[in-house]
Design a protein around this motif. Sequence first.
Motif, mmCIF file in Angstrom:
data_model
loop_
_atom_site.group_PDB
_atom_site.id
_atom_site.type_symbol
_atom_site.label_atom_id
_atom_site.label_comp_id
_atom_site.label_asym_id
_atom_site.label_seq_id
_atom_site.Cartn_x
_atom_site.Cartn_y
_atom_site.Cartn_z
ATOM 1 N N ALA A 82 2.820 -12.619 11.150
ATOM 2 C CA ALA A 82 1.592 -12.058 10.580
ATOM 3 C C ALA A 82 1.875 -11.546 9.172
ATOM 4 O O ALA A 82 2.778 -10.724 8.970
ATOM 5 C CB ALA A 82 1.055 -10.927 11.452
ATOM 6 N N ASN A 83 1.121 -12.029 8.205
ATOM 7 C CA ASN A 83 1.122 -11.522 6.825
ATOM 8 C C ASN A 83 -0.237 -10.901 6.574
ATOM 9 O O ASN A 83 -1.266 -11.595 6.590
ATOM 10 C CB ASN A 83 1.388 -12.650 5.838
ATOM 11 C CG ASN A 83 2.783 -13.232 5.986
ATOM 12 O OD1 ASN A 83 3.769 -12.602 5.615
ATOM 13 N ND2 ASN A 83 2.875 -14.436 6.539
ATOM 14 N N ILE A 84 -0.250 -9.586 6.337
ATOM 15 C CA ILE A 84 -1.497 -8.829 6.236
ATOM 16 C C ILE A 84 -1.507 -8.077 4.912
ATOM 17 O O ILE A 84 -0.517 -7.429 4.542
ATOM 18 C CB ILE A 84 -1.640 -7.838 7.408
ATOM 19 C CG1 ILE A 84 -1.507 -8.580 8.744
ATOM 20 C CG2 ILE A 84 -2.963 -7.099 7.334
ATOM 21 C CD1 ILE A 84 -1.327 -7.651 9.923
ATOM 22 N N LEU A 85 -2.628 -8.143 4.203
ATOM 23 C CA LEU A 85 -2.806 -7.438 2.934
ATOM 24 C C LEU A 85 -4.072 -6.600 3.012
ATOM 25 O O LEU A 85 -5.153 -7.118 3.308
ATOM 26 C CB LEU A 85 -2.894 -8.427 1.776
ATOM 27 C CG LEU A 85 -2.971 -7.824 0.370
ATOM 28 C CD1 LEU A 85 -1.673 -7.099 0.027
ATOM 29 C CD2 LEU A 85 -3.263 -8.899 -0.665
ATOM 30 N N ASP A 86 -3.929 -5.283 2.762
ATOM 31 C CA ASP A 86 -5.051 -4.345 2.808
ATOM 32 C C ASP A 86 -5.295 -3.744 1.435
ATOM 33 O O ASP A 86 -4.352 -3.329 0.755
ATOM 34 C CB ASP A 86 -4.781 -3.207 3.803
ATOM 35 C CG ASP A 86 -4.661 -3.696 5.231
ATOM 36 O OD1 ASP A 86 -5.369 -4.654 5.581
ATOM 37 O OD2 ASP A 86 -3.853 -3.122 5.995
ATOM 38 N N LEU A 87 -6.551 -3.690 1.035
ATOM 39 C CA LEU A 87 -6.977 -3.023 -0.197
ATOM 40 C C LEU A 87 -8.037 -1.999 0.195
ATOM 41 O O LEU A 87 -9.114 -2.366 0.671
ATOM 42 C CB LEU A 87 -7.536 -4.024 -1.203
ATOM 43 C CG LEU A 87 -8.120 -3.446 -2.494
ATOM 44 C CD1 LEU A 87 -7.060 -2.666 -3.271
ATOM 45 C CD2 LEU A 87 -8.716 -4.551 -3.364
ATOM 46 N N ASP A 88 -7.740 -0.685 0.015
ATOM 47 C CA ASP A 88 -8.606 0.379 0.514
ATOM 48 C C ASP A 88 -8.836 1.443 -0.543
ATOM 49 O O ASP A 88 -7.956 1.729 -1.378
ATOM 50 C CB ASP A 88 -8.000 1.042 1.749
ATOM 51 C CG ASP A 88 -7.853 0.089 2.919
ATOM 52 O OD1 ASP A 88 -8.856 -0.526 3.300
ATOM 53 O OD2 ASP A 88 -6.725 -0.051 3.434
ATOM 54 N N GLY A 127 -12.513 -0.617 2.796
ATOM 55 C CA GLY A 127 -11.835 -1.629 2.005
ATOM 56 C C GLY A 127 -11.965 -3.002 2.609
ATOM 57 O O GLY A 127 -12.918 -3.292 3.341
ATOM 58 N N VAL A 128 -10.995 -3.841 2.315
ATOM 59 C CA VAL A 128 -11.018 -5.235 2.765
ATOM 60 C C VAL A 128 -9.614 -5.611 3.223
ATOM 61 O O VAL A 128 -8.616 -5.098 2.701
ATOM 62 C CB VAL A 128 -11.498 -6.176 1.638
ATOM 63 C CG1 VAL A 128 -10.558 -6.116 0.449
ATOM 64 C CG2 VAL A 128 -11.658 -7.596 2.132
ATOM 65 N N ARG A 163 -13.239 -3.551 6.344
ATOM 66 C CA ARG A 163 -12.757 -2.628 7.372
ATOM 67 C C ARG A 163 -12.995 -1.195 6.918
ATOM 68 O O ARG A 163 -13.021 -0.887 5.701
ATOM 69 C CB ARG A 163 -11.282 -2.847 7.693
ATOM 70 C CG ARG A 163 -10.306 -2.336 6.667
ATOM 71 C CD ARG A 163 -8.896 -2.451 7.211
ATOM 72 N NE ARG A 163 -7.939 -1.723 6.394
ATOM 73 C CZ ARG A 163 -6.877 -1.094 6.882
ATOM 74 N NH1 ARG A 163 -6.659 -1.092 8.174
ATOM 75 N NH2 ARG A 163 -6.044 -0.462 6.082
ATOM 76 N N VAL A 164 -13.190 -0.306 7.865
ATOM 77 C CA VAL A 164 -13.430 1.114 7.612
ATOM 78 C C VAL A 164 -12.509 1.912 8.524
ATOM 79 O O VAL A 164 -12.085 1.436 9.587
ATOM 80 C CB VAL A 164 -14.899 1.506 7.855
ATOM 81 C CG1 VAL A 164 -15.814 0.824 6.851
ATOM 82 C CG2 VAL A 164 -15.333 1.161 9.281
ATOM 83 N N GLY A 165 -12.200 3.142 8.103
ATOM 84 C CA GLY A 165 -11.303 3.963 8.895
ATOM 85 C C GLY A 165 -11.507 5.438 8.644
ATOM 86 O O GLY A 165 -12.212 5.849 7.708
ATOM 87 N N VAL A 166 -10.879 6.270 9.482
ATOM 88 C CA VAL A 166 -10.944 7.721 9.358
ATOM 89 C C VAL A 166 -9.596 8.297 9.782
ATOM 90 O O VAL A 166 -8.923 7.739 10.666
ATOM 91 C CB VAL A 166 -12.091 8.301 10.213
ATOM 92 C CG1 VAL A 166 -11.853 8.042 11.698
ATOM 93 C CG2 VAL A 166 -12.278 9.788 9.948
ATOM 94 N N GLN A 167 -9.200 9.395 9.132
ATOM 95 C CA GLN A 167 -7.935 10.055 9.442
ATOM 96 C C GLN A 167 -8.143 11.561 9.436
ATOM 97 O O GLN A 167 -8.800 12.110 8.546
ATOM 98 C CB GLN A 167 -6.864 9.678 8.418
ATOM 99 C CG GLN A 167 -5.567 10.497 8.525
ATOM 100 C CD GLN A 167 -4.596 10.220 7.413
ATOM 101 O OE1 GLN A 167 -4.062 9.127 7.305
ATOM 102 N NE2 GLN A 167 -4.364 11.215 6.566
ATOM 103 N N GLY A 168 -7.575 12.246 10.413
ATOM 104 C CA GLY A 168 -7.573 13.698 10.473
ATOM 105 C C GLY A 168 -6.155 14.225 10.418
ATOM 106 O O GLY A 168 -5.253 13.649 11.033
ATOM 107 N N SER A 221 -8.821 2.599 12.397
ATOM 108 C CA SER A 221 -9.654 1.760 11.539
ATOM 109 C C SER A 221 -10.122 0.551 12.332
ATOM 110 O O SER A 221 -9.489 0.144 13.311
ATOM 111 C CB SER A 221 -8.894 1.310 10.286
ATOM 112 O OG SER A 221 -7.799 0.476 10.631
ATOM 113 N N GLN A 222 -11.238 0.000 11.891
ATOM 114 C CA GLN A 222 -11.813 -1.172 12.535
ATOM 115 C C GLN A 222 -12.194 -2.176 11.462
ATOM 116 O O GLN A 222 -12.852 -1.825 10.471
ATOM 117 C CB GLN A 222 -13.051 -0.796 13.355
ATOM 118 C CG GLN A 222 -13.689 -1.944 14.106
ATOM 119 C CD GLN A 222 -12.797 -2.480 15.220
ATOM 120 O OE1 GLN A 222 -12.216 -1.716 15.972
ATOM 121 N NE2 GLN A 222 -12.681 -3.793 15.322
ATOM 122 N N GLY A 223 -11.758 -3.412 11.640
ATOM 123 C CA GLY A 223 -12.074 -4.472 10.699
ATOM 124 C C GLY A 223 -12.745 -5.643 11.391
ATOM 125 O O GLY A 223 -12.704 -5.778 12.627
#
Length: 426
Positions: free
Chosen positions: A227-233, A262-263, A299-304, A321-323
């Motif tokens: 798996a090669n994964i790239l995230d931009l947030d 992000g994406v 994709r969107v996410g939240v952190q506490g 996060s969910q994409g």
Amino acid sequence: MKSVMDARMLLVAVVACLAVSTTRAGQPDDDSEYRSSRSGMSSSATFRGGRARPTYKSASLVSEPETMPTPSPTPDEMLNPPDSDGMFEGPGDNTCSDCWSGGGQQRGLWYGSVDYLLMRPRLSQGIAEVRRNEVTTNGNLAPGTTTTTDESIQFPFKYQSAFRAALGYRLIDCGGDIQVAYWRLTGDAQVSDGPANTQTNNPFILGQLANNPGNGQSFSANTGVTANILDLDFSKCLSLGGPQGACDACFCPRWDLRWSAGVRFADISRFDNNVVSDANGNGVKFGSIDARFVGAGPRVGVQGRRYFGCKGLFSLYAKASQGLLIGDYRMSRSRSTPTDGEVSAQTLNQLDTFSRMVPVTDIEVGGTWQIAPYTFISAGYFLQCWWDLGQGETISGSSFGSSFGPLDTANILGFDGLFVRGEMLF
């Protein structure tokens, strides 16, 4: 004579008054006994949430009326001059930048991180083979009863090393982050079984693509996932709560909540190869499956995060996060039998191409320790789930004929494991 005496008495009174005034002028003034707390500020400071709180020296008596020298400013003080409350804006950390926005001359900071991942792939139906055993009972009660047991043998993925790297820019004045992260996840496994006994079915082995060993033959299969994964947030920090005690270092909240949007781009491939070998170890039948998904989506996410300690240098956090990625999914399957005596070689190929929408779920929990003003160490556990990207093939019987069998759409490819992250700001 009386006039002369009065003049002498007046002169003596004036001289005495001047002497008293001169004596008072030589004594230290009460207001000058203490020097200013700001001019006596220590250069040392503690960091929490990115803001440095200066440590003030206790008031000290001055033995002489001379002016005390002002200490030279530290590099942090020159970069970020004190604001109206005497606080110095620090270099920041990987948490809530709202705690230290404003007052400094910098608009933002670069940061980078590298994660070591000890992870393994998980396939919801990662079946390498089906092993069949038959047992026939002989006795007074129901003699000749045969019990058939089929056992699915999954690929035994083990924890392996992987990595994740990120580079970002922190906007001090608005508490936001722009980050690019790259994941490289790989894993492989293999299974060997045999020799098969097709006469008594102890065991009878069924492989993918109907690649089943005959009597006295052995079976082996291996698989791998890359798996090669790239995230931009872009993320934004929201402060919750306030100071909890007198020792709070920078009036930052004990909690912060961070949302992100992000994406994600992904290139995920897998293979599943199996071989049937004779008693001499020579391959007599071969099967191969290659699948690849390439797609992208939002994709969107939240952190506490919760801070602990007087200075808040340690914190625990949880994020999810969910994409939803859209892309092309291609699968090629092949089964071949080489020439054996009078039997000619046979090859059967099938190519499937789909346009697929794949949901992706990420969960991460861990803790962070600020070991220096610009350096952080984090550790924890992560889970990543890719729906409809697992091993969709199924083994449904001992004979497939000329068909490869149906595809199973309810399959999951997952990754989970431990991580250790090092992060620095610059």
